[in-house]
Design a protein around this motif. Structure first.
Motif, PDB file in Angstrom:
ATOM      1  N   ARG A   1      41.023  18.251 -40.032  1.00 52.40           N
ATOM      2  CA  ARG A   1      41.185  19.615 -40.493  1.00 52.40           C
ATOM      3  C   ARG A   1      39.861  20.129 -41.042  1.00 52.40           C
ATOM      4  NH1 ARG A   1      44.757  18.713 -46.034  1.00 52.40           N
ATOM      5  NH2 ARG A   1      43.108  17.723 -47.268  1.00 52.40           N
ATOM      6  N   ASN A   2      39.800  21.422 -41.217  1.00 49.05           N
ATOM      7  CA  ASN A   2      38.582  22.073 -41.715  1.00 49.05           C
ATOM      8  C   ASN A   2      38.675  22.148 -43.239  1.00 49.05           C
ATOM      9  OD1 ASN A   2      36.432  23.679 -42.362  1.00 49.05           O
ATOM     10  ND2 ASN A   2      36.903  25.309 -40.905  1.00 49.05           N
ATOM     11  N   ASP A   3      38.181  21.107 -43.892  1.00 50.09           N
ATOM     12  CA  ASP A   3      38.296  21.031 -45.344  1.00 50.09           C
ATOM     13  C   ASP A   3      37.425  22.066 -46.046  1.00 50.09           C
ATOM     14  OD1 ASP A   3      38.633  17.453 -45.161  1.00 50.09           O
ATOM     15  OD2 ASP A   3      40.189  18.987 -45.480  1.00 50.09           O
ATOM     16  N   ALA A   4      36.312  22.450 -45.406  1.00 50.45           N
ATOM     17  CA  ALA A   4      35.416  23.428 -46.043  1.00 50.45           C
ATOM     18  C   ALA A   4      36.109  24.785 -46.194  1.00 50.45           C
ATOM     19  CB  ALA A   4      34.129  23.575 -45.230  1.00 50.45           C
ATOM     20  N   LEU A   5      36.784  25.228 -45.151  1.00 49.60           N
ATOM     21  CA  LEU A   5      37.481  26.505 -45.226  1.00 49.60           C
ATOM     22  C   LEU A   5      38.674  26.409 -46.171  1.00 49.60           C
ATOM     23  CD1 LEU A   5      37.721  29.421 -44.254  1.00 49.60           C
ATOM     24  CD2 LEU A   5      39.148  28.600 -42.367  1.00 49.60           C
ATOM     25  N   ARG A   6      39.365  25.265 -46.123  1.00 49.66           N
ATOM     26  CA  ARG A   6      40.525  25.095 -47.012  1.00 49.66           C
ATOM     27  C   ARG A   6      40.088  25.178 -48.473  1.00 49.66           C
ATOM     28  NH1 ARG A   6      43.128  20.840 -49.656  1.00 49.66           N
ATOM     29  NH2 ARG A   6      45.392  21.122 -49.838  1.00 49.66           N
ATOM     30  N   ALA A   7      38.965  24.535 -48.803  1.00 52.59           N
ATOM     31  CA  ALA A   7      38.471  24.568 -50.179  1.00 52.59           C
ATOM     32  C   ALA A   7      38.088  25.989 -50.591  1.00 52.59           C
ATOM     33  CB  ALA A   7      37.274  23.622 -50.323  1.00 52.59           C
ATOM     34  N   ALA A   8      37.459  26.735 -49.665  1.00 48.88           N
ATOM     35  CA  ALA A   8      37.081  28.113 -49.972  1.00 48.88           C
ATOM     36  C   ALA A   8      38.320  28.980 -50.169  1.00 48.88           C
ATOM     37  CB  ALA A   8      36.215  28.673 -48.847  1.00 48.88           C
ATOM     38  N   ARG A   9      39.352  28.698 -49.380  1.00 46.21           N
ATOM     39  CA  ARG A   9      40.603  29.452 -49.530  1.00 46.21           C
ATOM     40  C   ARG A   9      41.213  29.228 -50.903  1.00 46.21           C
ATOM     41  NH1 ARG A   9      45.652  27.451 -48.946  1.00 46.21           N
ATOM     42  NH2 ARG A   9      45.152  25.777 -47.470  1.00 46.21           N
ATOM     43  N   LEU A  10      41.283  27.983 -51.309  1.00 45.61           N
ATOM     44  CA  LEU A  10      41.888  27.677 -52.608  1.00 45.61           C
ATOM     45  C   LEU A  10      41.056  28.255 -53.749  1.00 45.61           C
ATOM     46  CD1 LEU A  10      42.966  23.982 -51.916  1.00 45.61           C
ATOM     47  CD2 LEU A  10      44.441  26.008 -52.028  1.00 45.61           C
ATOM     48  N   LYS A  11      39.731  28.219 -53.596  1.00 42.91           N
ATOM     49  CA  LYS A  11      38.857  28.778 -54.621  1.00 42.91           C
ATOM     50  C   LYS A  11      39.078  30.277 -54.767  1.00 42.91           C
ATOM     51  CE  LYS A  11      33.986  29.106 -55.990  1.00 42.91           C
ATOM     52  NZ  LYS A  11      32.586  28.784 -55.615  1.00 42.91           N
ATOM     53  N   ALA A  12      39.388  30.948 -53.629  1.00 40.84           N
ATOM     54  CA  ALA A  12      39.644  32.388 -53.657  1.00 40.84           C
ATOM     55  C   ALA A  12      41.028  32.716 -54.202  1.00 40.84           C
ATOM     56  CB  ALA A  12      39.492  32.968 -52.252  1.00 40.84           C
ATOM     57  N   GLY A  13      41.835  31.693 -54.445  1.00 43.44           N
ATOM     58  CA  GLY A  13      43.171  31.929 -54.987  1.00 43.44           C
ATOM     59  C   GLY A  13      44.241  32.140 -53.947  1.00 43.44           C
ATOM     60  N   TRP A  14      43.918  31.866 -52.698  1.00 38.63           N
ATOM     61  CA  TRP A  14      44.904  31.997 -51.628  1.00 38.63           C
ATOM     62  C   TRP A  14      45.585  30.643 -51.432  1.00 38.63           C
ATOM     63  CZ3 TRP A  14      40.586  34.559 -48.257  1.00 38.63           C
ATOM     64  CH2 TRP A  14      40.385  35.889 -48.697  1.00 38.63           C
ATOM     65  N   ARG A  15      46.838  30.533 -51.831  1.00 33.16           N
ATOM     66  CA  ARG A  15      47.505  29.222 -51.869  1.00 33.16           C
ATOM     67  C   ARG A  15      48.062  28.796 -50.525  1.00 33.16           C
ATOM     68  NH1 ARG A  15      45.059  27.271 -55.737  1.00 33.16           N
ATOM     69  NH2 ARG A  15      46.550  25.531 -55.647  1.00 33.16           N
ATOM     70  N   SER A  16      48.128  29.689 -49.566  1.00 36.23           N
ATOM     71  CA  SER A  16      48.688  29.347 -48.264  1.00 36.23           C
ATOM     72  C   SER A  16      47.921  30.074 -47.164  1.00 36.23           C
ATOM     73  CB  SER A  16      50.164  29.751 -48.185  1.00 36.23           C
ATOM     74  OG  SER A  16      50.290  31.171 -48.254  1.00 36.23           O
ATOM     75  N   ALA A  17      48.157  29.663 -45.899  1.00 39.41           N
ATOM     76  CA  ALA A  17      47.528  30.340 -44.767  1.00 39.41           C
ATOM     77  C   ALA A  17      47.992  31.782 -44.679  1.00 39.41           C
ATOM     78  CB  ALA A  17      47.843  29.602 -43.461  1.00 39.41           C
ATOM     79  N   GLU A  18      49.264  32.017 -45.001  1.00 38.20           N
ATOM     80  CA  GLU A  18      49.792  33.385 -44.960  1.00 38.20           C
ATOM     81  C   GLU A  18      49.077  34.267 -45.986  1.00 38.20           C
ATOM     82  OE1 GLU A  18      51.570  30.652 -44.948  1.00 38.20           O
ATOM     83  OE2 GLU A  18      52.636  30.758 -43.035  1.00 38.20           O
ATOM     84  N   ALA A  19      48.892  33.749 -47.191  1.00 40.10           N
ATOM     85  CA  ALA A  19      48.206  34.519 -48.229  1.00 40.10           C
ATOM     86  C   ALA A  19      46.748  34.755 -47.861  1.00 40.10           C
ATOM     87  CB  ALA A  19      48.307  33.795 -49.567  1.00 40.10           C
ATOM     88  N   ALA A  20      46.108  33.742 -47.247  1.00 40.04           N
ATOM     89  CA  ALA A  20      44.705  33.880 -46.863  1.00 40.04           C
ATOM     90  C   ALA A  20      44.543  34.930 -45.768  1.00 40.04           C
ATOM     91  CB  ALA A  20      44.155  32.538 -46.396  1.00 40.04           C
ATOM     92  N   ALA A  21      45.435  34.879 -44.762  1.00 38.75           N
ATOM     93  CA  ALA A  21      45.342  35.848 -43.668  1.00 38.75           C
ATOM     94  C   ALA A  21      45.545  37.265 -44.189  1.00 38.75           C
ATOM     95  CB  ALA A  21      46.374  35.525 -42.585  1.00 38.75           C
TER      96      ALA A  21
END
Length: 413
Positions: free
Chosen positions: A3-23
């Protein structure tokens, strides 16, 4: 890595807890940043990005990711395509822009200048050169010609300050034509501020020459910039002003009518589009002047149908626009490479609007090659419009085919 851990970490840092919230968050951010309500990111796309093979986002999506997360895609686990250069590293582009701004100063040379004898034959000389520049514009990108025309205009301006009588009037008329062409080249290069500046120079010189035909031509030129700015009302104002003068030759009236049709399309008025272009078509056989400028209506194959197809595309009439582009392109010579590329890009968008994505991708492959060769920002803008029209298929195989077809353009941007 699965998996792409770099993007996942950036997502969590931005406060987006899920793929739906990030999108949803990235989509809202992009719509604000790009001022584009049609910018979309699906949760399915985000999940793919967090997978082992995230691919590479489009140019505008890369900008949105950077603005939202503070990092470029290659730092977020995406695999950069060959030749990718971050926008802030485009030093060559910055230097080109600085050069273009320097050339703009050619219209503002301070005086007074030393007087000199001006031979009337110089008017014919510059007019003869102008026709060659028009032909070169059909074959080259804008950047190559701007550097040539700016200094030539500067020389004309210098001679005008010493000339008298009909020689001075002749130099003013040819100077206005040169300024109009420089303005067009800037417009094709995507610098609308410089284009508007040179259109203003054209208007000033036309007024000084007291030539009603040139004044009308200058107003149509300004209307072209207003069209690219999306100001339909401004386009109509300028074209109506040009048409108000009964003295102008049929060529100017044809140009003003077709440009006013573009304004009508921006105002979503199809009836006005058809009426104006039909009126221009009836007037076209009467164009028989020997003025050295504004001859596109006679020189461009299917000139008025090009305008109608463009307006139909802007109105979202995909099938009708696509049929017209098929007819138009059959008559456009391969030597008119820049114009052909613009028309083909519009044809591709019309095909996508008509829900024929495979045809759109097939056309886009050739356009991408022409866009790289000519450096036409106008063509690149048309390809961006195509990308938007193709968003319903962005996660399908045909969407990936489009990304592959446009890679030579996006990688060089």
């Amino acid at each position: 890595m699965s998996r792409n851990d770099a993007l996942r970490a950036a997502r969590l840092k931005a406060g987006w807890r899920s793929a739906e919230a990030a999108a949803a968050g990235l989509q809202a951010h992009g719509q604000r940043l790009l001022d584009d309500p049609h910018f979309t990111v699906s949760s399915r796309t985000w999940r793919r990005w967090e997978g082992a093979r995230p691919g590479w986002p489009s140019e505008e999506t890369a900008l949105v990711l950077h603005d939202a997360l503070g990092r470029w895609p290659e730092d977020l686990g995406f695999t950069a395509p060959p030749g990718w250069i971050r926008p802030e590293h485009h030093e060559e582009t910055r230097m080109q822009t600085a050069h273009l701004l320097d050339v703009t100063a050619a219209a503002l040379v301070p005086g007074p200048l030393a007087p000199q004898q001006v031979d009337p034959a110089l008017v014919d000389y510059f007019q003869a050169q102008l026709e060659g520049h028009y032909r070169a514009d059909m074959l080259l990108g804008p950047h190559d010609l701007i550097g040539t025309l700016g200094p030539q205009y500067q020389l004309i301006d210098k001679l005008t300050r010493s000339a008298t009588g009909e020689t001075r009037r002749g130099l003013l008329r040819v100077g206005a034509a040169y300024a109009a062409l420089v303005g067009w080249l800037y417009q094709d290069a995507g610098d609308l501020s410089a284009a508007a500046f040179w259109r203003g120079v054209t208007q000033e010189i036309a007024l000084r020459a007291r030539d009603p035909h040139l004044v009308g031509y200058a107003m149509v030129n300004s209307a072209q910039v207003r069209t690219d700015l999306g100001d339909g009302a401004g386009v109509v104002d300028l074209c109506e002003a040009a048409l108000d003068d009964d003295r102008v030759v049929p060529k100017i009236r044809v140009m003003a009518m077709q440009q006013q049709a573009h304004g009508a399309s921006l105002l979503r008025d199809r009836a006005a589009v058809d009426r104006l272009i039909d009126d221009a078509d009836r007037l076209l056989p009467r164009v028989d002047d020997d003025l050295p400028w504004g001859n596109a209506c006679r020189r461009t194959p299917g000139y008025l149908e090009v305008q109608r197809a463009t307006c139909y595309g802007r109105l979202g009439l995909g099938e009708e626009a696509s049929d017209l582009w098929t007819q138009v392109l059959a008559a456009v010579p391969g030597t008119a490479r820049r114009d052909r590329g613009v028309y083909m890009a519009r044809h591709a968008t019309a095909a996508a609007t008509a829900r024929q994505p495979e045809q759109a991708v097939e056309i886009a492959r050739e356009v991408a090659t022409i866009a790289v060769e000519t450096g036409s920002a106008r063509m690149r803008r048309e390809l961006t419009t195509l990308e938007r029209a193709m968003r319903p298929w962005q996660d399908a195989s045909v969407g990936r085919d489009l990304a592959e077809a446009l890679a030579p353009v996006t990688e060089g941007s």
